[in-house]
Design a protein around this motif. Structure first.
Motif, PDB file in Angstrom:
ATOM      1  N   ILE A 282       0.830  -1.204   0.000  1.00  0.00           N
ATOM      2  CA  ILE A 282       0.000   0.000   0.000  1.00  0.00           C
ATOM      3  C   ILE A 282       0.864   1.253   0.000  1.00  0.00           C
ATOM      4  O   ILE A 282       0.631   2.194  -0.737  1.00  0.00           O
TER       5      ILE A 282
ATOM      6  N   VAL B 220       2.582   1.606  -3.562  1.00  0.00           N
ATOM      7  CA  VAL B 220       1.675   2.042  -4.621  1.00  0.00           C
ATOM      8  C   VAL B 220       1.532   3.560  -4.593  1.00  0.00           C
ATOM      9  O   VAL B 220       1.519   4.222  -5.627  1.00  0.00           O
ATOM     10  N   GLY B 221       1.450   4.126  -3.376  1.00  0.00           N
ATOM     11  CA  GLY B 221       1.326   5.572  -3.259  1.00  0.00           C
ATOM     12  C   GLY B 221       2.631   6.277  -3.578  1.00  0.00           C
ATOM     13  O   GLY B 221       2.661   7.253  -4.313  1.00  0.00           O
TER      14      GLY B 221
ATOM     15  N   ASP C  36       3.575   5.546  -7.370  1.00  0.00           N
ATOM     16  CA  ASP C  36       2.453   5.681  -8.300  1.00  0.00           C
ATOM     17  C   ASP C  36       2.343   4.471  -9.223  1.00  0.00           C
ATOM     18  O   ASP C  36       2.307   4.586 -10.438  1.00  0.00           O
ATOM     19  N   LEU C  37       2.330   3.290  -8.649  1.00  0.00           N
ATOM     20  CA  LEU C  37       2.250   2.055  -9.426  1.00  0.00           C
ATOM     21  C   LEU C  37       0.861   1.910 -10.039  1.00  0.00           C
ATOM     22  O   LEU C  37      -0.128   2.404  -9.492  1.00  0.00           O
ATOM     23  N   THR C  38       0.797   1.235 -11.174  1.00  0.00           N
ATOM     24  CA  THR C  38      -0.488   0.994 -11.834  1.00  0.00           C
ATOM     25  C   THR C  38      -0.715  -0.510 -11.945  1.00  0.00           C
ATOM     26  O   THR C  38       0.157  -1.320 -11.609  1.00  0.00           O
ATOM     27  N   LEU C  39      -1.914  -0.867 -12.451  1.00  0.00           N
ATOM     28  CA  LEU C  39      -2.225  -2.287 -12.637  1.00  0.00           C
ATOM     29  C   LEU C  39      -1.154  -2.969 -13.478  1.00  0.00           C
ATOM     30  O   LEU C  39      -0.831  -4.137 -13.277  1.00  0.00           O
ATOM     31  N   ARG C  40      -0.561  -2.234 -14.446  1.00  0.00           N
ATOM     32  CA  ARG C  40       0.431  -2.803 -15.359  1.00  0.00           C
ATOM     33  C   ARG C  40       1.746  -3.159 -14.665  1.00  0.00           C
ATOM     34  O   ARG C  40       2.570  -3.886 -15.212  1.00  0.00           O
TER      35      ARG C  40
ATOM     36  N   VAL D 178      -3.519  -6.435  -6.548  1.00  0.00           N
ATOM     37  CA  VAL D 178      -4.677  -5.600  -6.836  1.00  0.00           C
ATOM     38  C   VAL D 178      -5.861  -6.002  -5.949  1.00  0.00           C
ATOM     39  O   VAL D 178      -6.597  -5.154  -5.450  1.00  0.00           O
ATOM     40  N   GLU D 179      -6.006  -7.306  -5.723  1.00  0.00           N
ATOM     41  CA  GLU D 179      -7.083  -7.755  -4.830  1.00  0.00           C
ATOM     42  C   GLU D 179      -6.861  -7.225  -3.416  1.00  0.00           C
ATOM     43  O   GLU D 179      -7.792  -6.833  -2.728  1.00  0.00           O
TER      44      GLU D 179
ATOM     45  N   LEU E  65      -5.276  -4.456  -2.607  1.00  0.00           N
ATOM     46  CA  LEU E  65      -5.593  -3.022  -2.601  1.00  0.00           C
ATOM     47  C   LEU E  65      -7.104  -2.817  -2.595  1.00  0.00           C
ATOM     48  O   LEU E  65      -7.636  -1.971  -1.870  1.00  0.00           O
ATOM     49  N   TYR E  66      -7.789  -3.617  -3.432  1.00  0.00           N
ATOM     50  CA  TYR E  66      -9.245  -3.526  -3.512  1.00  0.00           C
ATOM     51  C   TYR E  66      -9.865  -3.784  -2.138  1.00  0.00           C
ATOM     52  O   TYR E  66     -10.696  -3.031  -1.653  1.00  0.00           O
ATOM     53  N   LEU E  67      -9.401  -4.862  -1.504  1.00  0.00           N
ATOM     54  CA  LEU E  67      -9.963  -5.228  -0.196  1.00  0.00           C
ATOM     55  C   LEU E  67      -9.680  -4.161   0.851  1.00  0.00           C
ATOM     56  O   LEU E  67     -10.524  -3.843   1.671  1.00  0.00           O
TER      57      LEU E  67
ATOM     58  N   GLU F   4      -9.300  -0.974   0.421  1.00  0.00           N
ATOM     59  CA  GLU F   4     -10.186   0.188   0.239  1.00  0.00           C
ATOM     60  C   GLU F   4     -11.630  -0.155   0.584  1.00  0.00           C
ATOM     61  O   GLU F   4     -12.349   0.631   1.186  1.00  0.00           O
ATOM     62  N   ALA F   5     -12.067  -1.362   0.169  1.00  0.00           N
ATOM     63  CA  ALA F   5     -13.449  -1.747   0.441  1.00  0.00           C
ATOM     64  C   ALA F   5     -13.686  -1.844   1.947  1.00  0.00           C
ATOM     65  O   ALA F   5     -14.679  -1.349   2.473  1.00  0.00           O
TER      66      ALA F   5
ATOM     67  N   LEU G 130     -13.539   1.327  -6.419  1.00  0.00           N
ATOM     68  CA  LEU G 130     -13.609  -0.124  -6.251  1.00  0.00           C
ATOM     69  C   LEU G 130     -13.907  -0.796  -7.587  1.00  0.00           C
ATOM     70  O   LEU G 130     -13.361  -1.848  -7.900  1.00  0.00           O
TER      71      LEU G 130
ATOM     72  N   PHE H 222     -10.862  -1.011  -9.937  1.00  0.00           N
ATOM     73  CA  PHE H 222      -9.906  -2.084  -9.657  1.00  0.00           C
ATOM     74  C   PHE H 222     -10.163  -3.294 -10.555  1.00  0.00           C
ATOM     75  O   PHE H 222      -9.349  -4.197 -10.632  1.00  0.00           O
TER      76      PHE H 222
ATOM     77  N   GLU I  50      -7.697  -2.428 -16.263  1.00  0.00           N
ATOM     78  CA  GLU I  50      -7.030  -1.238 -16.793  1.00  0.00           C
ATOM     79  C   GLU I  50      -7.855  -0.583 -17.895  1.00  0.00           C
ATOM     80  O   GLU I  50      -7.792   0.620 -18.084  1.00  0.00           O
TER      81      GLU I  50
ATOM     82  N   ALA J 256     -15.935  -7.869   0.526  1.00  0.00           N
ATOM     83  CA  ALA J 256     -15.955  -6.618   1.291  1.00  0.00           C
ATOM     84  C   ALA J 256     -17.123  -6.598   2.269  1.00  0.00           C
ATOM     85  O   ALA J 256     -16.973  -6.210   3.418  1.00  0.00           O
TER      86      ALA J 256
ATOM     87  N   LEU K 193      -3.930   3.705  -8.493  1.00  0.00           N
ATOM     88  CA  LEU K 193      -4.121   2.617  -7.522  1.00  0.00           C
ATOM     89  C   LEU K 193      -4.049   3.139  -6.098  1.00  0.00           C
ATOM     90  O   LEU K 193      -4.679   2.604  -5.199  1.00  0.00           O
ATOM     91  N   ALA K 194      -3.258   4.202  -5.905  1.00  0.00           N
ATOM     92  CA  ALA K 194      -3.100   4.741  -4.554  1.00  0.00           C
ATOM     93  C   ALA K 194      -4.361   5.490  -4.165  1.00  0.00           C
ATOM     94  O   ALA K 194      -4.881   6.291  -4.931  1.00  0.00           O
TER      95      ALA K 194
ATOM     96  N   GLN L  17      -2.761   9.411   0.364  1.00  0.00           N
ATOM     97  CA  GLN L  17      -1.517   8.654   0.587  1.00  0.00           C
ATOM     98  C   GLN L  17      -0.369   9.330  -0.126  1.00  0.00           C
ATOM     99  O   GLN L  17      -0.547   9.927  -1.148  1.00  0.00           O
TER     100      GLN L  17
END
Lengths: 348, 195
Positions: free
Chosen positions: A119, A122-123, A126-130, A139-140, A142-144, A146-147, B85, B88, B91, B110, B190-191, B195
């Motif tokens: 986490i 990523v901040g 500035d990482l992306t899905l790629r 990614v899962e 990160l998703y979790l 945030e959720a 969400l 995610f 892309e 979630a 993603l961030a 942050q």
């Protein structure tokens, strides 16, 4: 091309180029037999802040656990173990890793993962899905994160609302709606707390004189207005830490916190009566009342009992009435001997 | 019905048609004072009553109102968390479409007691898809239709989304992806913020 060995007999090695490795393991380091970096995955290159080709492994990474490895041989001693390491240039970002030897002494392959640093990384970068392999659970995660944060926010809001509702329900239940003073329930709760805290207090029972006449002559609306004004007077003659309660039609109790000096209390009572005897204007009609007061002290008993103290104050109050109203009486053993208080039966 | 869905309906009605309309609908449908709580559950009949009263008061068909709600859920700045969400999922809009099969499972990760209809995406020619929605609350298929429209816009894709058929058993949405890079779309990092 790195020949990837398989330990089983008769199986063929698979050869993979840098591009394929980049896709499978965007955070790998391919080390040559000299222990220097021959190729680095794109995400690792990004975290390192630039190309690391040609640098010795020890210059790029610092191995922290299980223990440092000064050269390729020492690193390969740790083959298959769970490694904890950092990029030398980013020492505050812990990484996880694993190393395997390449066949025939061709070097080593180190694969790295952000682990719990995900986490933060990523901040910061500035990482992306790629930047992650499609199979990576990053990614899962990160998703979790945030959720779950969104759900936790909602639960916190719910808890705050419920807590606010509880507090206002409690306050309402302990408040006299006509005057805004505490009611009997509020008085009981305060007395119980003060007895528990062992803080000394005086209890003053105030009963209005001639109030029934106001009600009978000018009506209940005028009576209510007078009661509200009485509440204002009682409040103005007490301190913020004291409690003023209305416990019956025209009966009030003031609890003076940490004040048990009889002379001081008598003076307050006299001032109260003087203030209450000033005509109260309801519309154009001046209403005249007075008050009789009985006083007792928590210090008379150890431990003090709220019911007993209320009874004593009541005895003192009726002594004031008997002696002609508009006066205050402090309870005494002599008075109680003549008029013993009638305690309510247990459980009543 | 899960409080999150009820709360979404409440916020949508309030933000789109005004606090007064919501107060009016809440009174008529007998929603408890203070409105819906996102983390509690309510009888399905109450949700249906709220929607029926709202559709009647606003004078918009129920299905259209649900679609508008889907668009609102993705595009309202106050609900950025939900848009994130969903992003995610992939892309590109195409990857996002492929992620829809997993949406109910992701949602359950979630919020374990929030049940969405089963979703199944099938290709139906070049750039054409059908999305089957089965089970769960039937109204959600129309909400989803609005959400998909807004998500296409979010990704900068040009897509046509229609309800092919709807019924008690489920609904089928048809999706035609005309241009995956029609415009730049909205940014996504993603961030998380802050942050």
């Amino acid at each position: 091309m790195i020949p990837i060995p398989d330990s089983g007999p008769g199986t063929a090695a698979i050869g993979l180029g840098g591009a394929a490795l980049d896709r499978l393991m965007p955070m790998h380091l391919w080390l040559g037999p000299d222990g220097r970096v021959r190729h680095a995955g794109p995400t690792l290159t990004r975290l390192a802040g630039g190309a690391v080709q040609g640098l010795p492994f020890g210059a790029v990474m610092t191995l922290r656990r299980p223990h440092p490895a000064p050269d390729l041989g020492a690193l390969l001693q740790l083959e298959g173990a769970s490694l904890k390491l950092v990029l030398t240039g980013v020492p505050d970002l812990p990484l996880k890793g694993v190393v395997v030897a390449l066949p025939e002494g061709a070097g080593a392959l180190v694969d790295l993962s952000l682990g719990i640093s995900l986490i933060e990384a990523v901040g910061r970068f500035d990482l992306t899905l790629r930047d992650f392999a499609p199979t990576d659970l990053a990614v899962e995660l990160l998703y979790l994160t945030e959720a779950k944060a969104a759900v936790a926010d909602e639960l916190k809001r719910l808890a705050l609302r419920l807590n606010g509702a509880r507090a206002s329900a409690e306050a309402e239940a302990a408040t006299d709606t006509l005057t805004g003073l505490a009611n009997r329930r509020g008085l009981d709760a305060t007395l119980a707390r003060m007895v528990r805290d062992r803080s000394p207090f005086a209890l003053m029972h105030v009963d209005l004189d001639h109030f029934k006449a106001v009600n009978d002559t000018h009506g209940h609306a005028a009576g209510d207005a007078v009661l509200r004004q009485v509440a204002v007077v009682l409040r103005s003659q007490s301190r913020g830490r004291d409690l003023v309660a209305r416990i019956g039609g025209d009966e009030f109790v003031i609890v003076f916190d940490e004040m048990v000096d009889p002379a001081q209390l008598r003076q307050i009572a006299r001032r109260l009566i003087t203030r209450l005897e000033r005509p109260i204007l309801v519309g154009d009609v001046p209403c005249r009342i007075s008050a009789s007061i009985g006083i007792t002290l928590s210090t008379r008993h150890d431990p003090p009992d709220p019911d007993r103290l209320l009874q004593e104050a009541d005895v003192a109050l009726y002594e004031s009435k008997r002696r002609g109203r508009a006066r205050a009486t402090l309870v005494s053993d002599r008075l109680l001997a003549v008029n013993p208080p009638v305690l309510p039966a247990a459980g009543a | 019905m899960h409080g999150l869905i009820n709360r979404a309906i409440q916020c949508f009605l309030r933000d789109t048609y005004g606090a007064e309309l919501w107060a009016d609908v809440a009174r008529a449908a007998q929603v408890e004072r203070g409105g819906f709580e996102a983390m509690l559950s309510y009888p399905d009949a109450l949700t249906d009553k709220v929607l029926a009263v709202a559709a009647e008061r606003v004078g918009v068909p129920r299905v259209m109102m649900l679609e508008d709600m889907g668009t609102y859920l993705v595009s309202d700045p106050g609900l950025e968390a939900l848009r994130r969400l969903l992003r995610f999922g992939g892309e590109t809009f195409l990857e996002f479409l492929y992620s829809l099969d997993d949406l109910p499972e992701r949602t359950r990760l979630a919020v374990p007691d929030l049940h969405l209809p089963d979703l199944e995406l099938a290709e139906d020619g070049v750039g054409a898809f059908v999305l089957q929605c089965r089970g769960g609350w039937p109204g959600l298929a129309f909400v989803l239709q609005g959400m998909l429209r807004a998500m296409a816009d979010d990704y900068g894709a040009l897509a046509l989304i229609d309800t092919a058929e709807g019924g008690e058993a489920g609904a089928t949405l048809s999706i035609r992806l005309l241009d995956a890079r029609f415009h730049a779309g909205k940014s996504f990092s993603l961030a998380a913020r802050g942050q």
